[in-house]
Design a protein around this motif. Structure first.
Motif, PDB file in Angstrom:
ATOM      1  N   PRO A 429       0.799  -1.228   0.000  1.00 37.55           N
ATOM      2  CA  PRO A 429       0.000   0.000   0.000  1.00 37.55           C
ATOM      3  C   PRO A 429       0.832   1.279   0.000  1.00 37.55           C
ATOM      4  CG  PRO A 429      -0.935  -1.577   1.522  1.00 37.55           C
ATOM      5  CD  PRO A 429       0.367  -2.165   1.054  1.00 37.55           C
ATOM      6  N   LEU A 430       2.006   1.234   0.586  1.00 34.38           N
ATOM      7  CA  LEU A 430       2.871   2.417   0.578  1.00 34.38           C
ATOM      8  C   LEU A 430       3.256   2.804  -0.849  1.00 34.38           C
ATOM      9  CD1 LEU A 430       5.205   1.537   3.582  1.00 34.38           C
ATOM     10  CD2 LEU A 430       3.504   3.374   3.529  1.00 34.38           C
ATOM     11  N   ILE A 431       3.444   1.792  -1.696  1.00 35.28           N
ATOM     12  CA  ILE A 431       3.859   2.046  -3.079  1.00 35.28           C
ATOM     13  C   ILE A 431       2.760   2.781  -3.837  1.00 35.28           C
ATOM     14  CG2 ILE A 431       4.683   0.971  -5.223  1.00 35.28           C
ATOM     15  CD1 ILE A 431       6.513   0.703  -2.687  1.00 35.28           C
ATOM     16  N   THR A 432       1.511   2.504  -3.486  1.00 33.56           N
ATOM     17  CA  THR A 432       0.393   3.119  -4.215  1.00 33.56           C
ATOM     18  C   THR A 432       0.282   4.619  -3.947  1.00 33.56           C
ATOM     19  OG1 THR A 432      -1.244   2.677  -2.469  1.00 33.56           O
ATOM     20  CG2 THR A 432      -0.863   0.930  -4.097  1.00 33.56           C
ATOM     21  N   THR A 433       1.029   5.110  -2.969  1.00 33.54           N
ATOM     22  CA  THR A 433       1.007   6.561  -2.696  1.00 33.54           C
ATOM     23  C   THR A 433       2.016   7.317  -3.543  1.00 33.54           C
ATOM     24  OG1 THR A 433       2.708   6.502  -0.938  1.00 33.54           O
ATOM     25  CG2 THR A 433       0.421   6.035  -0.294  1.00 33.54           C
ATOM     26  N   LEU A 434       2.910   6.609  -4.224  1.00 33.20           N
ATOM     27  CA  LEU A 434       3.987   7.264  -4.976  1.00 33.20           C
ATOM     28  C   LEU A 434       3.477   7.825  -6.307  1.00 33.20           C
ATOM     29  CD1 LEU A 434       6.848   4.677  -4.316  1.00 33.20           C
ATOM     30  CD2 LEU A 434       6.542   6.919  -3.235  1.00 33.20           C
ATOM     31  N   PRO A 435       4.034   8.959  -6.746  1.00 33.38           N
ATOM     32  CA  PRO A 435       3.598   9.583  -8.010  1.00 33.38           C
ATOM     33  C   PRO A 435       3.688   8.641  -9.202  1.00 33.38           C
ATOM     34  CG  PRO A 435       4.971  11.093  -6.761  1.00 33.38           C
ATOM     35  CD  PRO A 435       5.048   9.784  -6.047  1.00 33.38           C
ATOM     36  N   GLY A 436       4.744   7.829  -9.261  1.00 31.69           N
ATOM     37  CA  GLY A 436       4.914   6.913 -10.395  1.00 31.69           C
ATOM     38  C   GLY A 436       3.787   5.917 -10.490  1.00 31.69           C
ATOM     39  N   TYR A 437       3.341   5.403  -9.349  1.00 27.53           N
ATOM     40  CA  TYR A 437       2.228   4.446  -9.348  1.00 27.53           C
ATOM     41  C   TYR A 437       0.940   5.144  -9.775  1.00 27.53           C
ATOM     42  CZ  TYR A 437      -1.024   0.833  -7.868  1.00 27.53           C
ATOM     43  OH  TYR A 437      -2.018  -0.135  -7.855  1.00 27.53           O
ATOM     44  N   LYS A 438       0.699   6.315  -9.207  1.00 20.02           N
ATOM     45  CA  LYS A 438      -0.537   7.037  -9.540  1.00 20.02           C
ATOM     46  C   LYS A 438      -0.599   7.370 -11.029  1.00 20.02           C
ATOM     47  CE  LYS A 438      -1.100   9.140  -4.948  1.00 20.02           C
ATOM     48  NZ  LYS A 438      -1.109  10.394  -4.179  1.00 20.02           N
ATOM     49  N   LYS A 439       0.546   7.737 -11.593  1.00 18.35           N
ATOM     50  CA  LYS A 439       0.603   8.047 -13.017  1.00 18.35           C
ATOM     51  C   LYS A 439       0.310   6.804 -13.852  1.00 18.35           C
ATOM     52  CE  LYS A 439       3.694  10.012 -16.547  1.00 18.35           C
ATOM     53  NZ  LYS A 439       5.052  10.570 -16.790  1.00 18.35           N
ATOM     54  N   ALA A 440       0.905   5.680 -13.482  1.00 16.68           N
ATOM     55  CA  ALA A 440       0.683   4.436 -14.235  1.00 16.68           C
ATOM     56  C   ALA A 440      -0.780   4.000 -14.120  1.00 16.68           C
ATOM     57  CB  ALA A 440       1.617   3.349 -13.720  1.00 16.68           C
ATOM     58  N   LYS A 441      -1.366   4.173 -12.949  1.00 19.83           N
ATOM     59  CA  LYS A 441      -2.761   3.783 -12.767  1.00 19.83           C
ATOM     60  C   LYS A 441      -3.681   4.666 -13.598  1.00 19.83           C
ATOM     61  CE  LYS A 441      -6.244   2.749  -9.272  1.00 19.83           C
ATOM     62  NZ  LYS A 441      -6.575   2.762  -7.832  1.00 19.83           N
ATOM     63  N   TYR A 442      -3.388   5.945 -13.628  1.00 22.08           N
ATOM     64  CA  TYR A 442      -4.200   6.892 -14.415  1.00 22.08           C
ATOM     65  C   TYR A 442      -4.150   6.527 -15.889  1.00 22.08           C
ATOM     66  CZ  TYR A 442      -5.772  11.270 -16.517  1.00 22.08           C
ATOM     67  OH  TYR A 442      -6.428  12.215 -17.272  1.00 22.08           O
ATOM     68  N   ALA A 443      -2.976   6.051 -16.351  1.00 26.17           N
ATOM     69  CA  ALA A 443      -2.806   5.703 -17.770  1.00 26.17           C
ATOM     70  C   ALA A 443      -3.659   4.504 -18.155  1.00 26.17           C
ATOM     71  CB  ALA A 443      -1.345   5.421 -18.064  1.00 26.17           C
ATOM     72  N   THR A 444      -4.050   3.673 -17.177  1.00 26.58           N
ATOM     73  CA  THR A 444      -4.855   2.492 -17.508  1.00 26.58           C
ATOM     74  C   THR A 444      -6.351   2.771 -17.437  1.00 26.58           C
ATOM     75  OG1 THR A 444      -4.920   1.716 -15.211  1.00 26.58           O
ATOM     76  CG2 THR A 444      -3.047   1.003 -16.557  1.00 26.58           C
ATOM     77  N   GLU A 445      -6.718   3.929 -16.932  1.00 26.32           N
ATOM     78  CA  GLU A 445      -8.143   4.242 -16.752  1.00 26.32           C
ATOM     79  C   GLU A 445      -8.741   4.912 -17.981  1.00 26.32           C
ATOM     80  OE1 GLU A 445      -8.146   6.574 -13.212  1.00 26.32           O
ATOM     81  OE2 GLU A 445      -7.930   4.854 -11.867  1.00 26.32           O
TER      82      GLU A 445
END
Length: 445
Positions: A429-445
């Motif tokens: 869960p800590l990783i999901t707070t990082l900008p890189g994760y949020k950016k990658a998740k946004y790209a899949t939506e």
């Protein structure tokens, strides 16, 4: 819910957050976590050792003459604490005579070979038999080990000074006390990285069959005496710390050198790193089906909270940092959720939160700063392209087999990915707070 040390200060609580020290059996800080680990029970491990639900060891059918079990799970998931409890439970006249070796304490985990561990196990067995339990082994069963030292170590040119050091001051150079001192010194020289270390390893490697035969004779003779003394039915070796071996050293120890490990005819439980089970190797050919200690599930595979499991982790936190040291209970649960059910990371988060706390209380602001700091500590282990992979795994946690390559294995090793019972994976869960994760998740939506 009963908590200990309710009146302690925040600084006294901080002293209880050492996350690299396992809890010994009976420690009041211990919290039973089995129920939060999902479909998990130690009974299967005990059954493999022919111990029934009432704790009795059955001789028919007898436990195999030799058996090697892997005890695995993420670093920091509680393996060392649980292995100490397993060793304590099984060490009984009706069950086993347990020899426990902590490689982190006795050996150099950053430079560890199979020879080091086996010499240390021999030393631990000799010491426990003689010093702790006063068990006498007939000389005829010790002669082969003594001769191995005299004929292979003592005559080795580079080790003659070492042999002289060991013999200095010894009134008797035979028998159990002498052998215990001898193997204790062998282990010590390897641990401190003395000039003798590599030469000792070379002697073991070049004369391993002789050493193994002598060790096996000691184990057989020891078991007979242990039964006669009412101390246990068989010898069981439990080895902790070998789960700390890195990506390079773990396959060397558990796969390439497994022939040497399995030449010792006995019962062994070895801690192993979880990433090793996801690499393309033949580890299960030599070891029993690995026994996994699952991570605590504070959320299910769909990301929904599991309240009863959060309560277990909350209790783990409050045993060390009492409730009055938080602004509200939701702050505790906030840290629990971001720990991912990882006990050591919960203690890390609590420790950092105390550093950010104003006065004597951990508030939500301190907790959020702790989450940010520990997340950034993980950040350096992640490659940019890993974020997309993590998002895909989080979207399909039921199919980790699609990602069992070297990079995914490395992320398991570094705790970027967490594995839960039923073997589904989730990003920490800590990783999901990082900008890189949020950016990658946004790209899949």
């Amino acid at each position: 819910m009963v908590h200990l040390n309710q009146d302690i200060s925040i600084w006294e609580a901080k002293s209880q957050l050492a996350f690299n020290e396992p809890l010994k059996p009976g420690d009041p800080l211990y919290v039973k976590t089995d129920s939060a680990r999902g479909d998990f029970s130690l009974k299967r491990l005990y059954r493999e050792l022919n111990v029934d639900n009432q704790g009795m060891a059955h001789s028919k059918p007898a436990a195999p003459r030799k058996q090697y079990t892997l005890f695995t799970g993420h670093r920091g998931c509680g393996k060392s604490t649980e292995l100490l409890r397993i060793a304590d439970y099984l060490h009984s006249p009706d069950r086993y005579y347990v020899i426990h070796l902590d490689c982190l304490e006795k050996l150099d985990i950053n430079n560890l070979k199979y020879s080091d561990v086996l010499l240390a196990l021999a030393a631990a067995l000799l010491e426990q038999l003689e010093k702790e339990d006063g068990i006498v082994i007939d000389q005829v069963f010790l002669t082969r080990l003594e001769n191995w030292f005299k004929e292979r170590v003592e005559v080795h040119t580079a080790l003659q000074d070492f042999a002289a050091e060991v013999k200095a001051g010894a009134k008797i150079q035979t028998g159990l006390p002498w052998l215990g001192k001898l193997f204790g010194e062998l282990t010590n020289k390897i641990n401190i990285g003395s000039t003798y270390r590599e030469e000792l390893r070379l002697v073991v490697r070049n004369n391993f069959t002789e050493f193994a035969d002598a060790f096996n004779q000691l184990i057989l003779a020891g078991e007979e005496k242990i039964r006669a003394a009412g101390k246990g039915q068989r010898i069981l070796f439990t080895v902790d710390g070998t789960d700390r071996l890195d990506q390079e050293d773990a396959p060397k120890f558990f796969v390439e050198d497994v022939h040497q490990l399995t030449q010792i005819n006995g019962l062994f439980i070895y801690c192993a790193p979880i990433h090793l089970l996801h690499q393309d190797n033949c580890i299960t050919a030599s070891f029993n089906q690995p026994f996994r200690l699952p991570m605590l599930k504070v959320r299910d595979r769909d990301g929904e909270d599991i309240p009863e499991n959060i309560a277990v982790m909350r209790e783990l936190a409050l045993r060390r940092v009492p409730e009055q040291l938080f602004d509200e209970i939701d702050t505790v649960d906030y840290l629990v959720r971001f720990s991912g059910g990882h006990p050591r990371d919960l203690l890390r988060l609590l420790n950092v939160a105390i550093n950010y706390a104003d006065e004597e209380r951990i508030d939500r602001s301190a907790a959020e700063k702790a989450v940010k700091q520990v997340a950034n500590e993980y950040r350096r282990f992640i490659n940019t392209e890993d974020y997309s992979r993590l998002v895909q795994i989080d979207m399909h946690p039921d199919a980790p087999d699609d990602f069992t390559d070297e990079q995914s294995s490395l992320m398991l090793y570094n705790l970027i990915l967490l594995e839960y019972n039923d073997y589904f994976w989730k990003s920490h869960p800590l990783i999901t707070t990082l900008p890189g994760y949020k950016k990658a998740k946004y790209a899949t939506e």
